[in-house]
Design a protein around this motif. Structure first.
Motif, short mmCIF file in Angstrom:
data_model
loop_
_atom_site.label_atom_id
_atom_site.label_comp_id
_atom_site.label_asym_id
_atom_site.label_seq_id
_atom_site.Cartn_x
_atom_site.Cartn_y
_atom_site.Cartn_z
N CYS A 170 0.88 -1.17 0.00
CA CYS A 170 0.00 0.00 0.00
C CYS A 170 0.92 1.21 0.00
O CYS A 170 1.74 1.37 0.91
CB CYS A 170 -0.90 -0.01 1.23
N ASN A 171 0.80 2.06 -1.03
CA ASN A 171 1.78 3.13 -1.22
C ASN A 171 1.11 4.42 -1.69
O ASN A 171 0.62 4.48 -2.81
CB ASN A 171 2.82 2.69 -2.25
N PRO A 172 1.08 5.48 -0.83
CA PRO A 172 1.50 5.54 0.57
C PRO A 172 0.65 4.60 1.44
O PRO A 172 -0.45 4.23 1.06
CB PRO A 172 1.27 6.99 0.97
N GLY A 173 1.19 4.27 2.60
CA GLY A 173 0.63 3.17 3.37
C GLY A 173 -0.47 3.55 4.33
O GLY A 173 -0.42 4.57 5.00
N ASN A 174 -1.44 2.70 4.40
CA ASN A 174 -2.43 2.66 5.47
C ASN A 174 -2.16 1.34 6.19
O ASN A 174 -2.24 0.28 5.54
CB ASN A 174 -3.84 2.66 4.87
N PRO A 175 -1.73 1.35 7.46
CA PRO A 175 -1.94 2.38 8.49
C PRO A 175 -0.71 3.21 8.84
O PRO A 175 -0.77 3.99 9.79
CB PRO A 175 -2.32 1.52 9.69
N THR A 176 0.41 3.04 8.12
CA THR A 176 1.66 3.62 8.61
C THR A 176 1.97 5.00 8.04
O THR A 176 2.75 5.74 8.62
CB THR A 176 2.84 2.70 8.26
N GLY A 177 1.40 5.33 6.87
CA GLY A 177 1.76 6.57 6.20
C GLY A 177 3.10 6.49 5.50
O GLY A 177 3.61 7.51 5.02
N TYR A 178 3.69 5.29 5.41
CA TYR A 178 5.00 5.16 4.77
C TYR A 178 4.87 5.34 3.25
O TYR A 178 3.93 4.84 2.63
CB TYR A 178 5.63 3.80 5.07
N LEU A 179 5.83 6.05 2.66
CA LEU A 179 5.87 6.27 1.22
C LEU A 179 7.08 5.56 0.65
O LEU A 179 8.22 5.88 0.98
CB LEU A 179 5.94 7.77 0.91
N TYR A 180 6.83 4.57 -0.22
CA TYR A 180 7.94 3.81 -0.82
C TYR A 180 8.68 4.68 -1.84
O TYR A 180 8.06 5.35 -2.67
CB TYR A 180 7.42 2.54 -1.49
N ALA A 320 -0.34 9.72 2.82
CA ALA A 320 -1.66 9.34 3.35
C ALA A 320 -2.01 10.21 4.55
O ALA A 320 -1.49 11.31 4.70
CB ALA A 320 -1.73 7.85 3.67
N PHE A 321 -2.87 9.72 5.46
CA PHE A 321 -3.19 10.51 6.66
C PHE A 321 -3.43 9.60 7.86
O PHE A 321 -4.40 9.74 8.59
CB PHE A 321 -4.38 11.45 6.44
N TYR A 322 -2.47 8.69 8.05
CA TYR A 322 -2.51 7.76 9.18
C TYR A 322 -1.14 7.67 9.82
O TYR A 322 -0.12 7.92 9.18
CB TYR A 322 -2.89 6.35 8.72
N CYS A 323 -1.12 7.25 11.08
CA CYS A 323 0.15 6.90 11.72
C CYS A 323 -0.12 5.81 12.74
O CYS A 323 -1.23 5.66 13.26
CB CYS A 323 0.82 8.11 12.37
N ILE A 324 0.91 5.01 12.97
CA ILE A 324 0.89 4.00 14.03
C ILE A 324 1.55 4.58 15.27
O ILE A 324 2.64 5.17 15.19
CB ILE A 324 1.62 2.72 13.59
N VAL A 325 0.87 4.43 16.40
CA VAL A 325 1.35 4.97 17.67
C VAL A 325 1.51 3.83 18.67
O VAL A 325 0.57 3.05 18.88
CB VAL A 325 0.37 6.02 18.24
#
Length: 396
Positions: A170-180, A320-325
């Motif tokens: 998933c790019n950008p990622g849900n749930p991390t917001g990571y962009l490959y 994206a608009f998510y982050c893992i906490v």
């Protein structure tokens, strides 16, 4: 009494939606709930999309083509080409949301018992789609300490078996917001070519990138013409989650021909939603410029405030608009339920998504939550204040 299928029993609950009954109880107790649990943007949908439906001249609400209307697919293809993704209308199947596109993709490329490798944490519903398709997810773990970057390619190769059919990202990622990065996409392209696999890329958040970074699509890689499948949707791009329009895109003609058979079995995507989505493609660039500025400010507000809470660790999203906490709790499911049932700060509380449901490895993510920063900055500041006080009280 008739029995329920094993598949039905094993179908996972949504970590995003399973706490709804507790939220409803909180409403009845007159608590204000800040929803950090679901990616429903508060940004207005493009007016052109709303007007297109309101001003339609249809006399009969008829079926469209199973692959979506030709005019709409031509316009989607033009959108991709503007984004340096060379495809034609014949490479596109319009679906009922990105969810259906993922189901079609899994049905097209994998048989019962086949395996798909996915970096985790990943969008929780991939677990459900895999279960419905009879496919086994094989996770490769990305870590919050590395900001959820792509795991080493060697970790992927260790997991490849004769049953492996694809890698999904998933790019950008849900749930991390990571962009490959382009380099990471090219590494994945190399491995799927080497092992004759598919690379499926869920790119529904393509427009939402920050810090001067740009999205790089798998279909910008010419080598992936036969191996690449894009999953896409209007839901987040145009803040049109309720339209339920997405698409599956591939230059592999066999993939498209097979996915079309799945599309024919469900007849057609919804007509009104296609009208709205087609009009949304005319949305001017300044709409996205303004939205991205807003989301970046929300991200910075959220992350900066979270970092001030003792014991909290957070990945910094690049898209994206998510982050893992990561929280100083043992079980975020219990904590999330407690927030709704037993806690409030001056009559207010928060609803979060426990992160264990975004993993398929047992025991992972138990002390993590996913936050969607789809609220305005003032609400995010208040929500983090509530979280800070709640963690103090919970630990006592």
């Amino acid at each position: 009494m008739p029995s329920i299928s094993t598949k039905g029993k094993n179908m996972p609950e949504s970590p995003i939606r399973k706490l709804v009954p507790f939220a409803e109880k909180a409403y009845k107790a007159n608590k204000k709930v800040y929803h950090l649990n679901i990616g429903q943007p508060d940004i207005k949908s493009p007016q052109a999309a709303m007007d297109a439906v309101a001003n339609h001249n249809l006399e009969t609400l008829a079926y469209s083509r199973s692959e979506g209307s030709e005019e709409y697919r031509e316009k989607i293809a033009a959108y991709y080409n503007r984004n340096h993704i060379p495809v034609s209308a014949n490479d596109i199947i319009v679906t009922t949301g990105g969810s259906e596109a993922l189901l079609f993709a899994m049905g097209t490329i994998a048989d019962q018992g086949d395996e798909i490798i996915i970096p985790e944490p990943f969008y929780a519903n991939y677990n459900g789609f895999a279960m419905a398709s009879g496919v086994n997810i094989v996770p490769v773990i990305s870590k919050i300490e590395d900001n959820f970057a792509l795991p080493p390619i060697e970790e992927f190769e260790k997991l490849i078996t004769p049953k492996t059919k694809a890698i999904i990202i998933c790019n950008p990622g849900n749930p991390t917001g990571y962009l490959y990065s382009k380099d990471e996409i090219q590494k994945l392209a190399s491995i799927v070519k080497k092992h004759d696999l598919y690379l499926v890329s869920d790119e529904v958040y393509r427009e939402f990138t920050y810090d001067g970074l740009e999205h790089y699509s798998i279909l910008q890689e010419e080598s992936l013409a036969d191996n690449g499948i894009i999953i896409d949707s209007v839901s987040k791009r145009y803040s049109m989650c309720g339209a339920r329009i997405g698409c599956l895109v591939s230059r592999n003609k066999d993939v498209i021909a097979t996915a079309l058979k799945f599309a024919q079995a469900r007849l057609s995507p919804p007509t009104f939603a296609q009208i709205a989505s087609e009009a949304a493609l005319e949305t001017p660039k300044n709409y996205f410029d303004e939205v991205i500025v807003e989301y970046k400010e929300r991200r910075d507000t959220l992350i900066n405030n979270l970092k001030e809470i003792p014991g909290v660790k957070v990945g910094v999203p690049k898209g994206a608009f998510y982050c893992i906490v990561e929280l100083p709790v043992k079980n975020s499911d219990a904590f999330a339920q407690w927030l709704l049932e037993e806690f409030d700060l001056d009559g207010e509380t928060i609803m979060v998504a426990p992160a264990a449901g975004f993993y398929s490895s047992k025991g992972m993510g138990l002390n993590q939550i996913r936050i969607a920063y789809v609220l305005n900055k003032e609400s995010l500041i208040k929500a983090v204040e509530i979280l800070k006080v709640a963690l103090q009280e919970y630990s006592n």
